[in-house]
Each structure stands twice: as C-alpha cells, then as structure tokens.
Design an enzyme around this catalytic site. Structure first.
Site, PDB file in Angstrom:
ATOM      1  N   HIS A 105       0.924  -1.048  -0.139  1.00 37.01           N
ATOM      2  CA  HIS A 105       0.074   0.194  -0.032  1.00 37.01           C
ATOM      3  C   HIS A 105       1.012   1.267   0.113  1.00 37.01           C
ATOM      4  O   HIS A 105       2.011   1.355   0.578  1.00 37.01           O
ATOM      5  CB  HIS A 105      -0.966  -0.024   1.165  1.00 37.01           C
ATOM      6  N   GLU A 122      -1.990  -0.698   8.459  1.00 29.38           N
ATOM      7  CA  GLU A 122      -2.864  -1.705   8.714  1.00 29.38           C
ATOM      8  C   GLU A 122      -2.354  -2.481   9.666  1.00 29.38           C
ATOM      9  O   GLU A 122      -0.899  -2.562  10.008  1.00 29.38           O
ATOM     10  CB  GLU A 122      -3.742  -2.459   7.656  1.00 29.38           C
ATOM     11  N   HIS A 180       3.121  -7.922   1.474  1.00 31.80           N
ATOM     12  CA  HIS A 180       2.460  -8.684   2.275  1.00 31.80           C
ATOM     13  C   HIS A 180       1.266  -9.547   1.558  1.00 31.80           C
ATOM     14  O   HIS A 180       0.838  -8.917   0.316  1.00 31.80           O
ATOM     15  CB  HIS A 180       1.777  -8.002   3.389  1.00 31.80           C
ATOM     16  N   ARG A 200      -1.284  -4.256  -6.436  1.00 30.96           N
ATOM     17  CA  ARG A 200      -1.105  -5.744  -6.516  1.00 30.96           C
ATOM     18  C   ARG A 200       0.050  -6.040  -7.537  1.00 30.96           C
ATOM     19  O   ARG A 200       0.243  -5.576  -8.649  1.00 30.96           O
ATOM     20  CB  ARG A 200      -2.472  -6.247  -7.081  1.00 30.96           C
TER      21      ARG A 200
END
Length: 323
Positions: A105, A122, A180, A200
């Site tokens: 991200h 996150e 991740h 992605r």
C-alpha cells in the site's frame, strides 16, 4: 436531536472475493448468499461503502450522516479537527480460502497525490488459522529495487518473500511500503486507515470465471516500496486479564488486547471514539443509559461523548481501538 451516547452497531458490508471462503458465515455468523465471502467490512466510511447503523434510535443512519450531525461528539475534538467529516478507520474481518495476491500500500503522500486518498497502514490479528497456513510479510533477505525487479521479471518472486506460519492470536503490523499477503486458511481481523488503495504485484497466475487475470499495478508499486524497512512487523504483547494490554500504537490508531473474565469499568480519557471487536466469546457493554451485547465476529463503536462504561464477561477476548 437524537441521542448518540450509546454503543453503535452497524450492518456488515460483505464482499465476494475470488479468494474468499465460508468461515465468515460458518464461524462468525455473517448472513450472506454470496458464494465466496472474503471480507466483512464492519465499520467503513469508504466512498460507496458507508456503514449503516443497525441498532438504537439512530438505526438506518449512515456513518457519514452521523459525522455530519454529531462531529466531535462522535469521534472526539482532536480527531474532528484532523479528519473533519471523514471517519479515519476501516475495520474488517477477512477469510482467505485461497492465498491473496502479493501486494503493498502507498503512504499518505503518494495516495493523496495519485488517488485523493489516505495511505493504508494496517494491522492483523489472527482469529483462526488452518494447520500450516501462512502470512507473507516482507522479504527473507536484504532487498534492492534491482533485485526485486529481476525476481518479478523471472517469475521467482515467491523465492524472496518471507512466509510465517501463524496461529490464533498472532498479530502483525503492516506499514505502508511493506510487501504482504494473507495466506490460504487464515481468518483475521484487520484494522486500517480509511483507504481502499492496494497495489497488486503478483497474483499466483490466477484467473476469474472468464479466464481473465486480475490487473497488476507494478508500475505504481515500485515507487511505493520501502526496501529498507526493519523486520519489526511481528507484534509481541502481554495478555494480562481484565486490563488493556498494548498491541500496536502508531499515528493512525492504537489497538489494545483485552481478555475479560470479570466486570471492568472504563473511563474515556482519550478524546476519541472507541471500537471493540469481539474476537472470542461474548461480552456486555453498558453505558449510563443503555447496554449492548457483543459476541464473536461483532464490532461496536462507542462515540467519544460516552465518558464511562462497563464491560462484563466471564470469558471474552476483545480488540480495543481508538485514534
């Protein structure tokens, strides 16, 4: 004006995903006809996916409407000055029947410039994991952009990724810029900034029902990587009963672990809302005027206007979140 000083519940927003499974329905009792439920968005202010209150006198109101009307009474003075009428967190439960894509991200600066969005810091708390299931976090060796791009080109990316076997209670902090993925067989709770921006980079050669591969974002991703990050993503935390145990604290959110076996009285001194995710068992949250029952797989939001409340259980595990 209707009262906002009570624990708010919201209708889960369920997402069908190519990699999703049945655990959110079978283990967390999410009601859905979707074939592969991958995500349950518990509290969301993402555009087009705004949560709707499911209880009390504000039932049917959206989170956005609550913010417009109640402002600091909902999220706290300090948070309202920073975020305005935008709720700062997105809370999810995720079930990966198959491996998720390898992804990362962008930070706040990149996300604002490219997508008019927050970044996406996150954390994950593993609620259930099948035998030998993994999370992918970071690399298994020192990495440079050149080395990474060579493996990407040679389709050998998985050789340089770090695979961690996981069990219930394992917790990870995923900073922006870190590669991740959630592995097959893992169900977890995710706490993150309000953002739906994901780059992605690899999707296991997977195709949809029409034979199409999902879009990759490698051109965007290369600028978002931080290849110099330390291996500080595994979260160690205490599990002392009937108190808030520190898990993760960052500029975007603080998360504590509570294992409750007797009634505890809480006082809000943080000038923030509090969110409780029930990850095991069931508990009763009581304010001066009302009470709300919460069981495994449910989430409740306590507005900042609530000063004191009591949580009662004989055996419940909760994640406690505030900003």
């Amino acid at each position: 004006m209707k009262n906002i000083s009570y624990p708010l519940k919201f209708n889960p927003i369920l997402k069908d995903k190519i990699w999703g499974g049945q655990k959110l329905k079978s283990l967390l009792n999410k009601d859905s006809n979707l074939p592969n439920v991958g995500e349950s968005w518990e509290i969301s202010d993402v555009e087009g996916d705004t949560s709707i209150v499911s209880n009390g006198n504000l039932k049917g109101q959206t989170l956005k409407q609550l913010l417009d009307e109640y402002k600091a009474d909902l999220i706290g003075e300090k948070n309202y000055n920073i975020f305005g009428n935008k709720f700062p967190l997105l809370i999810k439960f995720i079930d990966a029947k198959q491996d998720l894509s390898i992804q990362l991200h962008p930070n706040d600066e990149l996300a604002a410039k490219r997508h008019n969005s927050f970044g996406k810091t996150e954390m994950w708390y593993v609620m259930q994991a099948d035998d030998d299931s993994n999370l992918i976090v970071g690399f298994n060796q020192d990495m440079t952009p050149e080395k990474y791009l060579k493996h990407l080109e040679d389709k050998t990316l998985t050789e340089i990724l770090n695979f961690d076997k996981v069990k219930t209670g394992d917790t990870y902090f995923i900073e922006v810029g870190r590669v991740h993925a959630i592995g097959a067989g893992v169900m977890l709770a995710e706490i993150q900034q309000t953002s739906d921006i994901t780059y992605r980079v690899y999707d296991w050669g997977r195709v949809d029902d029409n034979g199409n591969e999902r879009e990759l974002h490698n051109d965007l991703a290369i600028d978002a990587f931080d290849f110099d990050m330390p291996e500080n993503f595994r979260v160690q935390y205490q599990k002392e009963k009937n108190k808030s145990n520190d898990m993760v604290s960052c500029p975007y959110f603080t998360t504590n672990y509570l294992h409750i076996t007797e009634p505890i009285l809480k006082t809000n001194t943080k000038d923030s809302f509090f969110i409780y995710l029930c990850v095991e068992g069931e508990a009763l949250i009581e304010t001066e005027t009302t009470s709300e029952f919460i069981k495994q797989g449910e989430t409740v939001l306590l507005p900042a206007a609530i000063e004191t409340y009591k949580i009662t259980s004989t055996n419940a595990k909760l994640l406690e979140v505030y900003v």
